[in-house]
Design an enzyme around this catalytic site. Structure first.
Site, PDB file in Angstrom:
ATOM      1  CB  SER A 104      37.678  31.522  33.674  1.00 43.01           C
ATOM      2  OG  SER A 104      37.938  32.271  34.817  1.00 43.01           O
ATOM      3  CB  SER A 146      31.513  33.977  30.418  1.00 46.37           C
ATOM      4  OG  SER A 146      32.190  34.540  31.524  1.00 46.37           O
ATOM      5  CD  GLU A 168      35.478  44.030  37.510  1.00 41.58           C
ATOM      6  OE1 GLU A 168      36.562  44.199  38.127  1.00 41.58           O
ATOM      7  OE2 GLU A 168      35.337  43.168  36.632  1.00 41.58           O
ATOM      8  CG  ASP A 188      34.659  34.469  44.518  1.00 41.43           C
ATOM      9  OD1 ASP A 188      35.555  34.873  45.299  1.00 41.43           O
ATOM     10  OD2 ASP A 188      34.848  34.316  43.303  1.00 41.43           O
ATOM     11  CD  GLU A 213      38.577  41.531  42.024  1.00 44.34           C
ATOM     12  OE1 GLU A 213      37.957  41.555  43.121  1.00 44.34           O
ATOM     13  OE2 GLU A 213      39.799  41.311  41.942  1.00 44.34           O
ATOM     14  CG  ASP A 271      31.326  35.620  39.617  1.00 44.93           C
ATOM     15  OD1 ASP A 271      30.801  34.580  39.176  1.00 44.93           O
ATOM     16  OD2 ASP A 271      32.547  35.738  39.786  1.00 44.93           O
TER      17      ASP A 271
END
Ligand code: ATP
Length: 314
Positions: A44, A46, A120, A159, A163, A177
């Site tokens: 979102s 980057s 991923e 999170d 992914e 992430d």
């Protein structure tokens, strides 16, 4: 033309390069030290690009964050939190993406990360339908190993989802992430903002915004379910209905779901965070050792987990 050139990152006109300021984790470095290649992915806030370090020839993934976009969306603190979490985690575990350097110029922040060339796990699950039992077992074990390291460093991810599980050149796991990562000051934290992804979020986060290391174990249960079956454990027609299912522990196993994997999922998808397998303090009866000892993982050789070849991805 906003396509990246082969040699420079997108938001970085040549004129900016001499002004690149170094705020590196580790020595002096700037964008001029790299040749930038293709885009590996976009988030979102980057763009992640393949980059070759000019003097060593080593390849990295460089996450380029647009400062203006971050500021406009109040996300500068998130980017800083991600950096701080990655710095705290260091290079001590092969299953966690390592932050080698950071630097910035007038427009962008740059995070130089380990390259996970094989993308991923999510796209592998989508392509294959589901993963073989051998792969599901292997990636569950690697995730447990990475989680234990991370939790011992006082970090919860918050999170976890397929992914965010990347694969390196050898198809070994690289957890990434940490934008929603949290450095714990006590055992349990109350979140000011809602974090996580609907299908993997734990019931305690939904009920009372509380997270602990055990919230990551809930997500692990959801991920194992998905690797084996190819579908979400909890999925409603809307986000709200998904949350209702999570709160009511409303999920069911498809026919043929391996019995030992099923038992492990059932021991992770437990409403009370303290009762999830592996949630106890180190040295207690229900610590991560208890999780590693689960029968589904009995064929895992933990000592060679990061050196022996990965099972064929199927
Ligand atoms: P969002 O910010 O929306 O949550 P995100 O966290 O996935 O998205 P990034 O961390 O910027 O955003 O990653 C964007 C994409 O770039 C990822 O989905 C992944 O496919 C790819 N990517 C990220 N890090 C790496 C890496 N170290 N090696 C290879 N590819 C990567």
């Amino acid at each position: 033309n906003d396509k990246p050139s082969e040699l420079k990152p997108p938001q970085m006109p040549a004129a900016s390069q001499p002004r690149s300021r170094n705020s590196s984790v580790n020595g002096c470095i700037s964008a001029q030290d790299f040749d930038f290649g293709r885009i590996l992915g976009e988030g979102s806030y980057s763009t992640v690009m393949l980059a070759r370090h000019r003097s060593t020839g080593k390849e990295y993934a460089i996450k380029v964050l647009d400062k203006g976009h971050l500021k406009r969306n109040n996300k500068l603190a998130t980017a800083l939190a991600e950096k701080n979490t990655l710095v705290r985690l260091g290079a001590g575990h092969p299953g966690i993406v390592h932050l080698h350097w950071t630097f910035q110029d007038e427009w962008s922040l740059f995070f130089v990360l380990d390259l996970a060339r094989n993308g991923e796990i999510q796209s592998r699950i989508s392509r294959l339908g589901s993963l073989s039992l051998a792969c599901s077992r292997y990636y569950t074990a690697q995730l447990i190993d990475a989680l234990e390291y991370m939790h011992n460093k006082g970090v919860i991810h918050r999170d976890l989802k397929p992914e965010n599980l990347l694969l390196d050149d050898n198809f070994r796991l690289k957890l990434t992430d940490f934008g929603t990562g949290k450095i714990l000051s006590s055992g349990v934290e109350r979140s000011k903002t809602w974090v996580g992804t609907a299908q993997y979020i734990s019931p305690e986060l939904l009920d009372s915004s509380e997270t602990s290391k055990s919230s990551d174990l809930w997500s692990l249960g959801c991920i194992l379910f998905q690797m084996v079956s190819g579908r979400f454990a909890f999925q409603g027609l809307s986000e709200y209905l998904t949350w209702q299912k999570i709160k009511q522990l409303d999920y069911s196993f498809p026919e043929g779901f391996d019995e030992q994997a099923k038992d492990l999922v059932q021991k992770l998808l437990v409403r009370n965070p303290a009762e999830r397998l592996g949630a106890g303090a180190p040295g207690s009866q229900n610590d991560m050792q208890a999780l590693r000892a689960h029968p589904f993982l009995s064929t895992i050789d933990w000592k060679t987990l990061w050196t022996s070849p990965a099972p064929p991805l199927q």
